[in-house]
Write an enzyme that holds these catalytic residues in place. Sequence first.
Site, short mmCIF file in Angstrom:
data_model
loop_
_atom_site.label_atom_id
_atom_site.label_comp_id
_atom_site.label_asym_id
_atom_site.label_seq_id
_atom_site.Cartn_x
_atom_site.Cartn_y
_atom_site.Cartn_z
N CYS A 36 3.27 1.47 2.49
CA CYS A 36 4.23 0.69 2.46
C CYS A 36 5.46 1.31 1.32
O CYS A 36 7.23 1.59 1.80
CB CYS A 36 4.28 -0.23 1.68
SG CYS A 36 3.20 -1.23 2.63
N CYS B 96 0.90 -0.62 -0.18
CA CYS B 96 0.57 0.14 0.17
C CYS B 96 1.07 0.97 -0.28
O CYS B 96 2.14 1.21 -0.31
CB CYS B 96 -1.05 0.31 1.44
SG CYS B 96 -0.05 0.36 3.02
N ASP C 193 12.14 20.34 -34.31
CA ASP C 193 13.19 19.37 -34.23
C ASP C 193 14.65 19.57 -34.91
O ASP C 193 15.64 18.92 -35.25
CB ASP C 193 12.17 18.40 -35.63
CG ASP C 193 12.02 19.57 -36.61
OD1 ASP C 193 12.38 20.90 -36.99
OD2 ASP C 193 12.86 18.80 -38.41
N ASP D 65 16.29 25.16 -32.08
CA ASP D 65 14.55 24.70 -31.09
C ASP D 65 15.14 24.28 -29.90
O ASP D 65 13.92 24.14 -29.70
CB ASP D 65 13.61 23.93 -32.18
CG ASP D 65 12.58 23.69 -33.61
OD1 ASP D 65 13.37 25.65 -33.52
OD2 ASP D 65 12.99 23.25 -33.83
N ASP E 52 7.18 25.30 -34.66
CA ASP E 52 8.14 25.46 -35.24
C ASP E 52 7.68 25.49 -37.03
O ASP E 52 7.17 24.44 -36.75
CB ASP E 52 9.56 24.87 -35.27
CG ASP E 52 10.36 25.30 -36.14
OD1 ASP E 52 10.66 26.37 -36.41
OD2 ASP E 52 10.96 24.17 -36.85
#
Length: 745
Positions: free
Chosen positions: A31, A28, A637, A641, A438
């Site tokens: 724990c 749980c 990409d 960027d 972009d």
Amino acid sequence: MDQISGAATRQDSAADTVIDLSVGGMTCASCVARVERAARKVPGVAAASVNLANERARISGHGFDAAAVIAAIGKAGYEARAVADAPEAAAGEEARRAAEGQRELRHVIVAAALTVPLVGAMALHMAGSRFMLPGWAELLLATPVQFWLGARFYRAGWAAARAFSGNMDLLVALGTSAAYGLSAVLLAEAWVTGRGAPPLYFDSAATVTTLILFGKWLEARARRQTGAALKALEALRPTTALVRGADGAEREVPIGQVRTGDLVVVRPGGRIPVDGTIEAGESAVDLSMLTGESLPVPKAAGGRVPGGAINGEGVLLVRTEAVGAETTLAKIIRLVETAQAEKAPIQRLVDRVAAVFVPAVVAVAAVTLAGWLLAGATVSAAILNAVAVLVIACPCALGLATPTAVMAGTGVAARHGILVKDAEALEAAERVDTVVFDKTGTLTEGKPSVVAVAPAEGVSEAELLAVMAGVQAGSEHPLARAVCARAAADGVAARPASGVTALPGRGVSGTVGGIGILIGSSRLLEEQGAAPGALAERATALEEEGRSVSWVIGEGRVLGLVAFGDAPKRGAREAVAALRAQGRRVVLLTGDNAGSAAAAARAVGIDEVIAGQLPEGKAATVAALRREGRVVAMVGDGVNDAPSLAAADIGMAMASGSDVAMHTAGITLMRGDPALVAAALDVARATMRKIRQGLFWAFAYNVIGIPLAAIGFLSPMVAGAAMAASSVSVVTNALLLRRWTPPVE
């Protein structure tokens, strides 16, 4: 240190060492908190993050002893072991868990077989039958359930008590022991005094234990399904490769013996074992499990292929470029593992509740016992109501709500080509209200072609192309490749260039024939103070057509210009429409000129355009949007960027772009498909919705169940069933994420 040989040990930006451990015995949220506390007490440990759903712990710090961490977790009552990166180690771990699952199922079956007679006799008695099991028979049936099959609750509960803490096991152990103990006392008293059969509650203790064991088995079975996507990725790892030697002979070797530069033969239908470049052969390659690409992708000599992909109908000869942990597949697996290991920020609320939950429940049970006794109830009735409080108050669901949803969500996202860096990225993505794109390579194909060459007076077209091709010969920039391709097509030889230097956001410089050459944007032209002369009108006309213009400057004067065209990506318009349908603002942010940017925006349906931005300008624009109160996702990409990806609330990088962009981003899109942006935001929203639903029901079970148990409306057996149902329902609800599909296919 022998116990951690082969452990998944890494370097981290915030810590010297990061290790992953498998932790057994957790049940749980309490724990989880105790394991984290135990690990953080070890000198050198800076942070510990434990995931209840996959039973993993990630420990980070500076110069700590991993063996000491394992020992500390063991002292806290849990079994910790190192997690190795090797596929065979992962398979061994999976086999161990499968064996544990089988053992738990056997225990459930035996517990049920012993409990059914007790429940059946009780049901007959309640239906009016005079049949009752003798007290000694009930004792014989209930004892192995309580102390053999239920021993796990005593062991874990005792470990929690020794640490002055509490967990679900402690509550179950206290509750069932109270019901069993009360029954044993009443039975002994009847035997001593010779009175008739007293009311016994062995059936309640045995039924609660059996129901909870059954619930834990169902829960573990469901939790294993949340990691199905990761297991599927791990299954893609080939174990052998067919290597062609220098003598032309082919031999099958273990994948661990393949080295960079080796030639690997991939037969039709075979799985590609390494990342590499095709030396010979043509085929269609199935990348679906890596990128979510639905159709096989044609590949030929010169094309790159990732390990784990499935070869189609042709034989391929692949030159190895990466093996083992450096392959694309291994990096994807690590990224998914990282996302599933990290805690979501929303989990902090659960951690705070879990820290006080069990002590609070024990206090409520004590108050319930005292209250019923003061109200004049019998000792048996008071104890049973207190037992019901202890049993129904299960913190399991609280601990499972967040990690199971994160595992299921990141798993299904990975299956569709969306890699989420961590749970924090999921939360940020869900809140996004503005998406900034972009242009080149993101919304457009990123494969521009030369559509116009305009030399200045006294310069020929061939001379202009020769100079440009020479300066840009070694560049991987899309515009540079387009120039070189045009020069080759026209039969123009590139002139040798030296001192080539990139000018970020502006262009490139070099020396050709002793003359300094600059190639770049209109901004570069302005900075150099070079007059475009008669080419100004031509440049304006081309830009109004949506073309990108690059100028060539030599010794301060314009030598000419080249215009490029770049088509929008297929599906870009639909992707933008999907984002708008989600209620999000869409912005195009590019370093290109206004005309080219406006044309691209019109083609894909974007109204808001910010053009002519350098990398630092893009980052500043993103920061300005955030200052307006917008939650911004930046999609890009390229290397340029990276600053804007870092400046956004969440960065999304196309995997078809640069490694720099992908390392900066919180989400990596494995295909250069703009539709994945809407899909990533949608799966984040779906995952966070499941987390909130899980936490709501976890709290609701306790908020409703504890008062009902305290006032006597729930028997211990009903409470046990409800407690088991709470965990199973939360995990099952999270598993519904596996049915998620992208909004735009």
